[in-house]
Design a protein around this motif. Structure first.
Motif, mmCIF file in Angstrom:
data_model
loop_
_atom_site.group_PDB
_atom_site.id
_atom_site.type_symbol
_atom_site.label_atom_id
_atom_site.label_comp_id
_atom_site.label_asym_id
_atom_site.label_seq_id
_atom_site.Cartn_x
_atom_site.Cartn_y
_atom_site.Cartn_z
ATOM 1 N N ARG A 146 -11.583 11.064 17.780
ATOM 2 C CA ARG A 146 -11.661 12.369 16.716
ATOM 3 C C ARG A 146 -10.169 12.575 16.203
ATOM 4 N N LYS A 147 -9.288 12.462 17.466
ATOM 5 C CA LYS A 147 -7.742 12.784 17.297
ATOM 6 C C LYS A 147 -7.155 11.866 16.199
ATOM 7 N N SER A 148 -7.570 10.560 16.586
ATOM 8 C CA SER A 148 -6.939 9.439 15.903
ATOM 9 C C SER A 148 -7.306 9.466 14.443
ATOM 10 N N LEU A 149 -8.712 9.947 14.103
ATOM 11 C CA LEU A 149 -9.118 9.942 12.750
ATOM 12 C C LEU A 149 -8.251 11.120 12.058
ATOM 13 N N MET A 150 -8.136 12.397 12.767
ATOM 14 C CA MET A 150 -7.484 13.551 12.043
ATOM 15 C C MET A 150 -6.265 13.258 11.783
ATOM 16 N N ALA A 151 -5.208 12.632 12.780
ATOM 17 C CA ALA A 151 -4.058 12.262 12.563
ATOM 18 C C ALA A 151 -3.903 11.255 11.379
ATOM 19 N N GLN A 152 -4.746 10.305 11.214
ATOM 20 C CA GLN A 152 -4.931 9.482 10.219
ATOM 21 C C GLN A 152 -4.786 10.118 8.907
ATOM 22 N N ARG A 153 -5.549 11.363 8.852
ATOM 23 C CA ARG A 153 -6.113 11.999 7.605
ATOM 24 C C ARG A 153 -4.871 12.758 7.183
ATOM 25 N N VAL A 154 -3.993 13.399 8.083
ATOM 26 C CA VAL A 154 -2.835 13.774 7.846
ATOM 27 C C VAL A 154 -1.810 12.584 7.037
ATOM 28 N N LEU A 155 -1.814 11.498 7.788
ATOM 29 C CA LEU A 155 -0.787 10.366 7.301
ATOM 30 C C LEU A 155 -1.292 9.858 5.709
ATOM 31 N N ASN A 156 -2.685 9.970 5.561
ATOM 32 C CA ASN A 156 -3.233 9.590 4.289
ATOM 33 C C ASN A 156 -2.795 10.554 3.169
ATOM 34 N N PHE A 157 -2.761 11.716 3.474
ATOM 35 C CA PHE A 157 -2.470 12.849 2.626
ATOM 36 C C PHE A 157 -0.856 12.917 2.282
ATOM 37 N N LEU A 158 0.109 12.574 3.197
ATOM 38 C CA LEU A 158 1.521 12.142 3.149
ATOM 39 C C LEU A 158 1.661 11.019 2.120
ATOM 40 N N ARG A 159 0.866 10.044 2.392
ATOM 41 C CA ARG A 159 1.029 8.573 1.535
ATOM 42 C C ARG A 159 0.560 8.700 0.289
ATOM 43 N N GLU A 160 -0.346 9.721 -0.143
ATOM 44 C CA GLU A 160 -0.917 10.212 -1.425
ATOM 45 C C GLU A 160 0.326 10.519 -2.248
ATOM 46 N N GLY A 161 1.229 11.153 -1.601
ATOM 47 C CA GLY A 161 2.421 12.039 -2.346
ATOM 48 C C GLY A 161 3.874 11.014 -2.523
ATOM 49 N N VAL A 162 3.485 9.607 -2.085
ATOM 50 C CA VAL A 162 4.772 8.772 -2.244
ATOM 51 C C VAL A 162 4.412 8.018 -3.539
ATOM 52 N N TYR A 163 5.771 7.997 -4.392
ATOM 53 C CA TYR A 163 5.375 7.203 -5.352
ATOM 54 C C TYR A 163 6.905 6.622 -5.624
ATOM 55 N N VAL A 164 6.953 5.509 -6.466
ATOM 56 C CA VAL A 164 8.279 4.795 -6.693
ATOM 57 C C VAL A 164 8.520 4.941 -8.206
ATOM 58 N N LEU A 165 9.716 5.152 -8.415
ATOM 59 C CA LEU A 165 10.411 5.481 -9.727
ATOM 60 C C LEU A 165 10.797 4.143 -10.494
ATOM 61 N N PRO A 166 10.829 4.139 -11.618
ATOM 62 C CA PRO A 166 11.067 2.807 -12.532
ATOM 63 C C PRO A 166 12.178 2.324 -12.278
ATOM 64 N N ASP A 167 13.360 3.194 -12.241
ATOM 65 C CA ASP A 167 14.878 2.695 -11.864
ATOM 66 C C ASP A 167 14.928 2.212 -10.339
ATOM 67 N N GLU A 168 14.319 3.004 -9.353
ATOM 68 C CA GLU A 168 14.077 2.376 -7.998
ATOM 69 C C GLU A 168 13.460 0.952 -7.967
ATOM 70 N N LEU A 169 12.601 0.903 -8.715
ATOM 71 C CA LEU A 169 11.919 -0.596 -8.681
ATOM 72 C C LEU A 169 12.930 -1.662 -9.252
ATOM 73 N N ASP A 170 13.660 -1.272 -10.411
ATOM 74 C CA ASP A 170 14.402 -2.313 -11.086
ATOM 75 C C ASP A 170 15.834 -2.462 -9.991
ATOM 76 N N ILE A 171 16.318 -1.726 -9.363
ATOM 77 C CA ILE A 171 17.188 -2.113 -8.527
ATOM 78 C C ILE A 171 16.840 -2.714 -7.398
ATOM 79 N N GLN A 172 15.666 -2.681 -6.799
ATOM 80 C CA GLN A 172 14.875 -3.344 -5.854
ATOM 81 C C GLN A 172 14.854 -4.915 -6.332
ATOM 82 N N LYS A 173 14.364 -5.165 -7.552
ATOM 83 C CA LYS A 173 13.924 -6.222 -8.102
ATOM 84 C C LYS A 173 15.216 -7.017 -8.340
#
Length: 437
Positions: A146-173
């Motif tokens: 139960r604790k693992s699932l609830m912890a994962q739920r918080v991490l999934n929420f954080l992951r949804e807010g992560v995005y990559v900007l076009p300039d960041e991708l160009d530099i990395q390329k």
């Protein structure tokens, strides 16, 4: 799931608990038992939540191979404990946000676990037997899930807010697609000669300034009595409570039974006495304390210091020579080092040879200089002379992989900062003695 479905069978757990306690009351008085059971049973506390020794031992099973090697044992224990603390703070945050995991979700995870299946189907008997083998009750394991699932739920929420900007991708390329043509000058220890013999004064000065390097390891002393007579155990126990140490003890050693060695880890300044029964023997354990660690005498470490001082002098000379070669190359002068030519080296290939920092990688990709370095290498230093740069066209699947990796890195950084904040917010206390770290 067994605990969720068959809650009425909890009486069996109570009977077992009473049976275990009855042994203690048979052997000792009530006050003795209270003293033997005092001390913090938590490996760590997160806020008001307890990470139990049983949870910790279960988590350690994932790292069992590393626990067999004394070089990695403490690291494995720290990783296991950090994992539990991370899960606990995320679980508390989920509770604070009003999130929950239903019994049905817990049951679904357990039923789909291959470890609990027989002939492709979930088996209650195998579930119960497996948990019993690991020393867990169904209720305890279900709480872990139960604790693992609830912890994962918080991490999934954080992951949804992560995005990559076009300039960041160009530099990395550009980092991935860069190919460099040029020469590599490797500066090795054999390129410099050191005629140096440390004086007695230098050796003594180094010893005094770096005395902590030569500190003897602090030793925790535990006395052990192996007894067969329970009356004698009780007598010795009473004496130890009064501060009188009976004769006939030996100091703790690795030849003792595993159950005794495990019990020793639970001893500390507040919880000094413990009794362990193994077969017909009773092992009475007493935590004497820590022996003051002294320092190795100068004469014993003199040769070690000499080698370190000579090596330090050689490193200094090597760095000076590398800087001189770099300066001459920048000025277009000849140097007495034969270079290695390369025609299409990637940054990854360069980093396998040279320890190039992030800011210097940026210069290699976007800079207009021709000479870079000196950078540390496994054997000394390296200097790069760039003749030409080109950027290869990446395949669509490579770009997707770069974007995924960039997103994962950003998520890991964000999650790490978030967990650090939660640890400060909730407060974490670790019983290092109990955790064995």
């Amino acid at each position: 799931m067994f605990g969720l479905i068959q809650k009425h069978k909890r009486i069996a757990v109570i009977i077992v608990t009473l049976a275990s306690l009855s042994f203690l009351f048979w052997m000792f008085s009530v006050s003795d038992v209270k003293q033997m059971l005092t001390g913090n049973p938590c490996v760590a506390t997160v806020g008001d939540e307890c990470i139990t020794l049983r949870e910790y031992r279960f988590e350690l099973l994932k790292y069992s191979n590393f626990l067999q090697d004394e070089r990695t044992e403490k690291l494995a224990r720290r990783v296991a404990l950090n994992s539990l603390i991370t899960k606990e703070v995320l679980y508390l945050k989920a509770k604070e946000l009003g999130w929950y995991v239903s019994d049905e979700e817990v049951v679904e995870v357990i039923k789909n676990d291959e470890n609990f299946k027989e002939k492709g189907k979930f088996s209650v008997e195998k579930y119960r037997e497996t948990l019993n083998r690991f020393g867990l009750t169904p209720a305890e394991y279900e709480e872990i899930v139960r604790k693992s699932l609830m912890a994962q739920r918080v991490l999934n929420f954080l992951r949804e807010g992560v995005y990559v900007l076009p300039d960041e991708l160009d530099i990395q390329k550009r980092f991935y697609s860069l190919r460099v043509e040029g020469k590599l000058y490797l500066i090795k220890p054999s390129d410099v000669k050191v005629d140096y013999e440390p004086s007695e004064e230098e050796i003594k000065e180094y010893y005094e300034k770096n005395k902590e390097k030569f500190k003897e390891e602090e030793k925790e002393v535990v006395y052990v009595w192996s007894l067969k007579d329970k009356e004698k155990v009780k007598e010795y126990y009473e004496n130890l409570k009064k501060g009188s140490i009976p004769s006939g003890y030996t100091e703790f050693n690795e030849n003792l039974p595993p159950k005794v060695k495990e019990a020793v880890k639970e001893l500390n300044q507040e919880n000094r006495i413990k009794v362990v029964r193994v077969g017909e023997n009773y092992y009475l354990l007493y935590y004497k304390g820590k022996e003051n660690a002294g320092y190795k005498p100068l004469e014993e470490v003199k040769e070690e210091i000499k080698k370190e001082l000579v090596a330090k002098k050689q490193r200094e000379k090597l760095k000076e020579f590398a800087q001189e070669v770099f300066k001459n190359l920048k000025e277009g002068k000849e140097v007495g080092v034969k270079p290695l030519a390369f025609s299409s080296a990637s940054l990854e290939e360069i980093q396998r040879i040279l320890m190039v920092e992030q800011k210097d990688l940026l210069n290699l990709v976007f800079g207009k200089e021709k000479v870079y370095g000196p950078y540390p290498s496994l054997a000394g230093y390296g200097i790069l002379v760039v003749k030409n740069r080109k950027f290869e066209e990446l395949k669509p699947e490579q770009v997707k992989e770069i974007e995924r990796e960039l997103k994962d890195n950003k998520f890991n950084d964000l999650a790490g900062l978030f967990v650090e904040k939660l640890i400060k917010e909730y407060g974490v206390k670790v019983n290092e003695q109990l955790a064995g770290i």
